[in-house]
Scaffold this motif. Sequence first.
Motif, short mmCIF file in Angstrom:
data_model
loop_
_atom_site.label_atom_id
_atom_site.label_comp_id
_atom_site.label_asym_id
_atom_site.label_seq_id
_atom_site.Cartn_x
_atom_site.Cartn_y
_atom_site.Cartn_z
N THR A 49 -71.47 -19.68 -82.71
CA THR A 49 -70.16 -19.11 -82.39
C THR A 49 -69.20 -20.17 -81.87
O THR A 49 -68.07 -20.31 -82.35
CB THR A 49 -70.32 -17.99 -81.36
N PHE A 50 -69.65 -20.93 -80.87
CA PHE A 50 -68.73 -21.89 -80.27
C PHE A 50 -68.56 -23.15 -81.12
O PHE A 50 -67.54 -23.82 -81.03
CB PHE A 50 -69.19 -22.22 -78.85
N LEU A 51 -69.56 -23.47 -81.97
CA LEU A 51 -69.39 -24.59 -82.90
C LEU A 51 -68.31 -24.24 -83.93
O LEU A 51 -67.45 -25.07 -84.26
CB LEU A 51 -70.72 -24.90 -83.59
N ILE A 52 -68.34 -23.01 -84.42
CA ILE A 52 -67.31 -22.58 -85.37
C ILE A 52 -65.94 -22.59 -84.72
O ILE A 52 -64.95 -23.05 -85.30
CB ILE A 52 -67.64 -21.17 -85.91
N LEU A 53 -65.87 -22.10 -83.47
CA LEU A 53 -64.59 -22.10 -82.77
C LEU A 53 -64.05 -23.52 -82.64
O LEU A 53 -62.86 -23.77 -82.85
CB LEU A 53 -64.78 -21.48 -81.38
N GLY A 54 -64.93 -24.45 -82.29
CA GLY A 54 -64.50 -25.83 -82.12
C GLY A 54 -64.07 -26.49 -83.42
O GLY A 54 -63.09 -27.23 -83.46
N LEU A 55 -64.81 -26.19 -84.50
CA LEU A 55 -64.52 -26.84 -85.78
C LEU A 55 -63.27 -26.27 -86.46
O LEU A 55 -62.67 -26.95 -87.29
CB LEU A 55 -65.72 -26.67 -86.73
N LEU A 56 -62.90 -25.03 -86.12
CA LEU A 56 -61.73 -24.42 -86.75
C LEU A 56 -60.48 -24.44 -85.88
O LEU A 56 -59.39 -24.10 -86.35
CB LEU A 56 -62.05 -22.97 -87.13
N GLY A 57 -60.62 -24.84 -84.62
CA GLY A 57 -59.48 -24.71 -83.70
C GLY A 57 -58.78 -26.00 -83.34
O GLY A 57 -58.14 -26.08 -82.31
N TRP A 58 -58.88 -27.03 -84.19
CA TRP A 58 -58.35 -28.34 -83.84
C TRP A 58 -56.94 -28.60 -84.37
O TRP A 58 -56.27 -29.54 -83.94
CB TRP A 58 -59.26 -29.43 -84.41
N ALA A 59 -56.46 -27.80 -85.32
CA ALA A 59 -55.25 -28.16 -86.07
C ALA A 59 -54.00 -28.26 -85.18
O ALA A 59 -53.25 -29.24 -85.28
CB ALA A 59 -55.02 -27.14 -87.19
N ALA A 60 -53.77 -27.29 -84.32
CA ALA A 60 -52.56 -27.32 -83.48
C ALA A 60 -52.58 -28.53 -82.54
O ALA A 60 -51.55 -29.21 -82.36
CB ALA A 60 -52.45 -26.02 -82.69
N SER A 61 -53.75 -28.80 -81.96
CA SER A 61 -53.85 -29.96 -81.08
C SER A 61 -53.66 -31.27 -81.86
O SER A 61 -53.06 -32.22 -81.35
CB SER A 61 -55.22 -29.97 -80.39
N ALA A 62 -54.17 -31.32 -83.09
CA ALA A 62 -54.02 -32.52 -83.91
C ALA A 62 -52.55 -32.83 -84.18
O ALA A 62 -52.14 -33.99 -84.19
CB ALA A 62 -54.78 -32.35 -85.23
N ARG A 63 -51.75 -31.78 -84.41
CA ARG A 63 -50.33 -32.00 -84.67
C ARG A 63 -49.65 -32.63 -83.44
O ARG A 63 -48.84 -33.55 -83.56
CB ARG A 63 -49.68 -30.65 -85.03
N VAL A 64 -50.00 -32.12 -82.25
CA VAL A 64 -49.42 -32.67 -81.02
C VAL A 64 -49.84 -34.12 -80.82
O VAL A 64 -49.02 -35.00 -80.50
CB VAL A 64 -49.85 -31.81 -79.81
N LEU A 65 -51.13 -34.40 -81.03
CA LEU A 65 -51.64 -35.76 -80.84
C LEU A 65 -51.09 -36.72 -81.89
O LEU A 65 -50.88 -37.90 -81.61
CB LEU A 65 -53.17 -35.75 -80.88
#
Length: 268
Positions: free
Chosen positions: A137-153
């Motif tokens: 569950t949390f691996l999927i959350l981590g692998l799918l939830g990076w896009a918004a942060s990537a745009r900021v970085l």
Amino acid sequence: MNAARTLACAVMLIVCAASLAAPWLASAGYAKQFREAPGSPPSRQHLLGTDEIGRDRFARVLYGTRISLLLAPAAALISTLLAALVGGLAGYLGGAWLRLATGLTDLFLSLPWLFLLITVRAILPLNVSPVFSVMITFLILGLLGWAASARVLCTSAQSLRSSDFVVQARASGLHGSRLFFVHVLPNLKPVLYAQFWISIPVFILSEANLGILGLGVAEPLPSWGSLLRELEGLVSFREEPWRLVPLLLLIVVMTSFQMLLSKEEVAV
């Protein structure tokens, strides 16, 4: 620190301490069944009563809080690292890498994130051990939830490309990955910290959504999602108000997170 943040910090410390002290505070384990008292109201032995199969609700709330609060940071760490690698590197390298990363993040951000999460989790086997279900569950959350942060970085890394210290480091002969990891990435730390803390409540709510749909942490291991799912069978709030405790706890923790995050961090 103002009064609101102090109060939020105190609430979070109390909730975390209570969840970690679950073996001493609860009268029984989260999976122990009291078959002589299924669905019983609160009593001295069971502070929040028992569920339909006789498990102590107070124990399940404590252990469920521990799982949600301890593993959501793990998912936030995975997504923040991915965002740093994808967004940070793309912003630093520029050119085709920047266009590729921008297209990839645009694609992820345009997708209905929650439905994508539910679809991916539904594809994976559901009949796995409870501990393995937590990791999935949390691996999927981590692998799918990076896009918004990537745009900021990515935006932050772009602004660092032409900074004086990067130009000086490049002029002194430092290039490639060493320049990125030694000079660029350390200067992204404030943004990384902000994205990490902002992601934690997002992943807690995402796990709760999955749990309500039966796609989160597997039984008998409790989590806020599986505890909220039990509200489906609630007939009347007035007759069994103690069953709302998981929902109230989730609201209190989410509010505390928002109060702890400064306006500058949320704006990043």
